[in-house]
Design a protein around this motif. Structure first.
Motif, PDB file in Angstrom:
ATOM      1  N   VAL A 133       0.335   8.648  -4.365  1.00 21.50           N
ATOM      2  CA  VAL A 133       1.581   9.231  -4.869  1.00 21.50           C
ATOM      3  C   VAL A 133       2.751   8.959  -3.930  1.00 21.50           C
ATOM      4  N   LEU A 134       2.483   8.761  -2.642  1.00 25.07           N
ATOM      5  CA  LEU A 134       3.549   8.431  -1.702  1.00 25.07           C
ATOM      6  C   LEU A 134       4.134   7.048  -1.963  1.00 25.07           C
ATOM      7  N   ALA A 135       3.436   6.248  -2.761  1.00 25.76           N
ATOM      8  CA  ALA A 135       3.961   4.923  -3.111  1.00 25.76           C
ATOM      9  C   ALA A 135       5.172   5.030  -4.029  1.00 25.76           C
ATOM     10  N   VAL A 136       5.289   6.113  -4.786  1.00 25.64           N
ATOM     11  CA  VAL A 136       6.402   6.246  -5.738  1.00 25.64           C
ATOM     12  C   VAL A 136       7.740   6.279  -5.001  1.00 25.64           C
ATOM     13  N   PRO A 137       7.928   7.133  -3.988  1.00 27.55           N
ATOM     14  CA  PRO A 137       9.193   7.105  -3.230  1.00 27.55           C
ATOM     15  C   PRO A 137       9.163   6.140  -2.049  1.00 27.55           C
ATOM     16  N   ALA A 138       8.096   5.310  -1.940  1.00 29.03           N
ATOM     17  CA  ALA A 138       7.970   4.358  -0.828  1.00 29.03           C
ATOM     18  C   ALA A 138       8.061   5.072   0.521  1.00 29.03           C
ATOM     19  N   TYR A 139       7.231   6.093   0.689  1.00 33.15           N
ATOM     20  CA  TYR A 139       7.230   6.878   1.923  1.00 33.15           C
ATOM     21  C   TYR A 139       5.802   7.018   2.427  1.00 33.15           C
ATOM     22  N   GLY A 140       5.115   5.865   2.509  1.00 32.01           N
ATOM     23  CA  GLY A 140       3.683   5.856   2.756  1.00 32.01           C
ATOM     24  C   GLY A 140       3.229   6.394   4.082  1.00 32.01           C
ATOM     25  N   LEU A 182     -10.420   2.071  16.990  1.00 30.50           N
ATOM     26  CA  LEU A 182     -11.488   1.495  16.171  1.00 30.50           C
ATOM     27  C   LEU A 182     -11.624  -0.007  16.382  1.00 30.50           C
ATOM     28  N   GLY A 183     -10.770  -0.567  17.242  1.00 33.22           N
ATOM     29  CA  GLY A 183     -10.819  -1.989  17.491  1.00 33.22           C
ATOM     30  C   GLY A 183     -10.230  -2.821  16.367  1.00 33.22           C
ATOM     31  N   LYS A 184      -9.301  -2.253  15.626  1.00 28.46           N
ATOM     32  CA  LYS A 184      -8.690  -2.948  14.486  1.00 28.46           C
ATOM     33  C   LYS A 184      -7.188  -3.113  14.721  1.00 28.46           C
ATOM     34  N   SER A 185      -6.609  -4.122  14.096  1.00 26.22           N
ATOM     35  CA  SER A 185      -5.179  -4.393  14.243  1.00 26.22           C
ATOM     36  C   SER A 185      -4.369  -3.472  13.336  1.00 26.22           C
ATOM     37  N   PRO A 186      -3.215  -2.997  13.842  1.00 24.56           N
ATOM     38  CA  PRO A 186      -2.335  -2.212  12.959  1.00 24.56           C
ATOM     39  C   PRO A 186      -1.849  -3.022  11.767  1.00 24.56           C
ATOM     40  N   TRP A 187      -1.776  -4.339  11.931  1.00 28.00           N
ATOM     41  CA  TRP A 187      -1.313  -5.212  10.851  1.00 28.00           C
ATOM     42  C   TRP A 187      -2.506  -5.719  10.045  1.00 28.00           C
ATOM     43  N   SER A 188      -3.228  -4.758   9.476  1.00 26.82           N
ATOM     44  CA  SER A 188      -4.401  -5.091   8.678  1.00 26.82           C
ATOM     45  C   SER A 188      -4.487  -4.147   7.489  1.00 26.82           C
ATOM     46  N   LEU A 189      -5.389  -4.456   6.575  1.00 31.43           N
ATOM     47  CA  LEU A 189      -5.569  -3.605   5.393  1.00 31.43           C
ATOM     48  C   LEU A 189      -6.205  -2.266   5.731  1.00 31.43           C
ATOM     49  N   HIS A 190      -6.632  -2.107   6.974  1.00 27.44           N
ATOM     50  CA  HIS A 190      -7.185  -0.819   7.394  1.00 27.44           C
ATOM     51  C   HIS A 190      -6.078   0.200   7.672  1.00 27.44           C
ATOM     52  N   ASN A 191      -4.842  -0.263   7.747  1.00 30.17           N
ATOM     53  CA  ASN A 191      -3.706   0.613   8.037  1.00 30.17           C
ATOM     54  C   ASN A 191      -3.337   1.403   6.780  1.00 30.17           C
ATOM     55  N   ASP A 192      -3.486   2.740   6.829  1.00 30.82           N
ATOM     56  CA  ASP A 192      -3.211   3.586   5.665  1.00 30.82           C
ATOM     57  C   ASP A 192      -1.752   3.506   5.233  1.00 30.82           C
ATOM     58  N   ILE A 193      -0.847   3.314   6.185  1.00 35.66           N
ATOM     59  CA  ILE A 193       0.574   3.212   5.848  1.00 35.66           C
ATOM     60  C   ILE A 193       0.828   1.943   5.042  1.00 35.66           C
ATOM     61  N   LEU A 194       0.273   0.837   5.499  1.00 35.61           N
ATOM     62  CA  LEU A 194       0.474  -0.429   4.802  1.00 35.61           C
ATOM     63  C   LEU A 194      -0.178  -0.412   3.420  1.00 35.61           C
ATOM     64  N   GLN A 195      -1.276   0.293   3.283  1.00 36.34           N
ATOM     65  CA  GLN A 195      -1.920   0.404   1.975  1.00 36.34           C
ATOM     66  C   GLN A 195      -0.986   1.075   0.966  1.00 36.34           C
ATOM     67  N   SER A 196      -0.357   2.163   1.383  1.00 34.10           N
ATOM     68  CA  SER A 196       0.565   2.861   0.481  1.00 34.10           C
ATOM     69  C   SER A 196       1.787   2.013   0.185  1.00 34.10           C
ATOM     70  N   PHE A 197       2.326   1.351   1.222  1.00 37.50           N
ATOM     71  CA  PHE A 197       3.496   0.496   1.007  1.00 37.50           C
ATOM     72  C   PHE A 197       3.167  -0.693   0.097  1.00 37.50           C
ATOM     73  N   ALA A 198       1.922  -1.159   0.126  1.00 33.47           N
ATOM     74  CA  ALA A 198       1.519  -2.250  -0.769  1.00 33.47           C
ATOM     75  C   ALA A 198       1.595  -1.792  -2.228  1.00 33.47           C
ATOM     76  N   ILE A 199       1.190  -0.546  -2.484  1.00 28.66           N
ATOM     77  CA  ILE A 199       1.298  -0.001  -3.842  1.00 28.66           C
ATOM     78  C   ILE A 199       2.763   0.124  -4.231  1.00 28.66           C
ATOM     79  N   SER A 200       3.599   0.539  -3.272  1.00 33.05           N
ATOM     80  CA  SER A 200       5.047   0.635  -3.540  1.00 33.05           C
ATOM     81  C   SER A 200       5.611  -0.727  -3.919  1.00 33.05           C
ATOM     82  N   LEU A 201       5.194  -1.758  -3.203  1.00 33.53           N
ATOM     83  CA  LEU A 201       5.676  -3.100  -3.483  1.00 33.53           C
ATOM     84  C   LEU A 201       5.272  -3.558  -4.875  1.00 33.53           C
ATOM     85  N   LEU A 202       4.049  -3.268  -5.258  1.00 37.22           N
ATOM     86  CA  LEU A 202       3.589  -3.630  -6.594  1.00 37.22           C
ATOM     87  C   LEU A 202       4.355  -2.863  -7.664  1.00 37.22           C
TER      88      LEU A 202
END
Length: 403
Positions: free
Chosen positions: A158-165, A220-240
């Protein structure tokens, strides 16, 4: 039909509780659909002026209804709360609210993209859509605090609607940690106008949210610039979502979505501004801030705005007990109380001199402050002027005690 919860207590005997607002909570489910009323009235009467109805309802009618209907200070018995929170009905309302926000934005975007509207009407519709998409952040606020993965996922969606992931991450792991301290960009300071606050709160919240999520992923040994980032996941929905609206309805979506997003963010800023204005947690001997208590948030018990906002306005209990569900949030005695519901307070905040005139004396009169400016979160830029007007801390305490 009302539902009564019962418990046979070994010491108190039979305890019963009926939530008389049980079906009124459906208002929180239907509230996001209200902007469509303006669209319907436009098609029926043909006047663009009718597009203003949803905004007038929010910012003028709701404050009047709050004043007229008054407050509800009723609390559910603590012994009944486990039953109340296990009732799936209350959860379903929040779940079903999520698609409503998508429906409203898509319908209004279609309306703007296909109807011969004037420029001012496009702006009105963008602000209207943004105002009600801001409610999507409120829906995410309720869902994002809960432990079930489904509810956290719905909050992200739902945070994708106002693009505030970044909201849930920043709010849960940043704002709740730093609330009512000078370190919190989402806690307004005495003497700070909402227009200055917005430039501190919005970028500050994003930076903190990104930092917190980056730290989590690094552990967790993961990059912030990856699909594991919850913020980027929401922003991806906003972009779509918003990219799809641009492709479907053309370049008019660029200004429409820009205004929509900014106004939705500003609604959250408005809420943050009024929820903790001037309140300050004290440092303990070990240098840490005291635990957040109910008196570190401004509370409001106004019936109407609470039932359309999933009890957001019982903010004092929410911050003291973040995982508590909306239907069981409590009122407390002797806590900071707003003189109107959120929408009425938004209007007041948009006129800074009037806000200060109403809220500064109310802030200083709180039982745990009693005029002591050392117990107030003051904007450093205005500290000298505030101390000159209200006296230094010791003098303020003397005056309060003498009174």
């Amino acid at each position: 039909m009302s539902v009564t919860y019962r418990l046979q207590h070994p010491e108190q005997g039979l305890i019963e509780y009926t939530d008389h607002k049980r079906y009124l909570w459906m208002s929180s489910l239907l509230m996001p659909l209200f902007p469509l009323l303006g669209v319907g009235l436009y098609f029926y009467w043909g006047s663009e002026w009718l597009l203003l109805v949803p905004l007038l309802f929010s910012y003028l009618v709701i404050p009047v209804l709050d004043y007229a209907l008054g407050s509800d200070t009723n609390n559910p018995p603590e012994e009944i709360v486990p039953q109340l929170e296990d009732d799936r009905y209350y959860r379903l309302l929040t779940w079903f609210t999520v698609p409503m926000h998508f429906v409203v934005l898509i319908v209004i975007a279609w309306f703007v993209g296909t109807q011969p509207l004037s420029a001012w009407s496009v702006i009105v519709m963008a602000i209207t859509a943004g105002s009600y998409s801001g409610l999507g952040i409120n829906t995410a606020h309720e869902l994002g605090h809960k432990k079930p993965e489904l509810e956290r996922l719905l909050a992200k969606i739902v945070l994708a609607v106002p693009a505030y992931g970044h909201f849930c991450i920043e709010h849960n792991r940043g704002h709740h940690r730093d609330v009512a301290t000078p370190e919190d960009p989402a806690s307004a300071r005495m003497g700070e106008s909402i227009y200055r606050f917005v430039w501190r709160e919005i970028p500050g919240a994003f930076r903190r949210g990104w930092a917190v999520e980056s730290e989590r992923l690094q552990r967790l040994g993961k990059s912030p610039w990856s699909l594991h980032n919850d913020i980027l996941q929401s922003f991806a929905i906003s972009l779509l979502l918003q990219g799809g609206l641009l492709l479907a309805f053309g370049w008019v979506m660029v200004p429409f979505l820009a205004v929509h997003n900014v106004w939705a963010w500003f609604q959250l800023t408005s809420a943050n501004y009024i929820e903790h204005y001037g309140l300050l947690r004290q440092r303990e001997a070990n240098g840490r801030y005291e635990r957040c208590q109910p008196h570190h948030s401004w509370n409001a018990n106004y019936i109407f705005s609470n039932i359309v906002l999933f009890h957001l306005e019982r903010h004092s209990d929410h911050h003291a007990n973040p995982t508590r569900r909306y239907q069981s949030l409590r009122n407390f005695a002797d806590i900071p109380e707003l003189p109107n519901g959120y929408y009425g307070m938004y209007l007041l905040a948009y006129i800074p001199w009037l806000w200060y005139r109403v809220m500064d004396p109310r802030l200083l009169a709180l039982p745990h402050i009693r005029g002591d400016l050392s117990k107030v979160n003051i904007d450093p830029r205005h500290r000298a002027a505030i101390e000159a007007r209200y006296g230094d801390a010791s003098a303020a305490v003397d005056v309060a005690s003498a009174g």
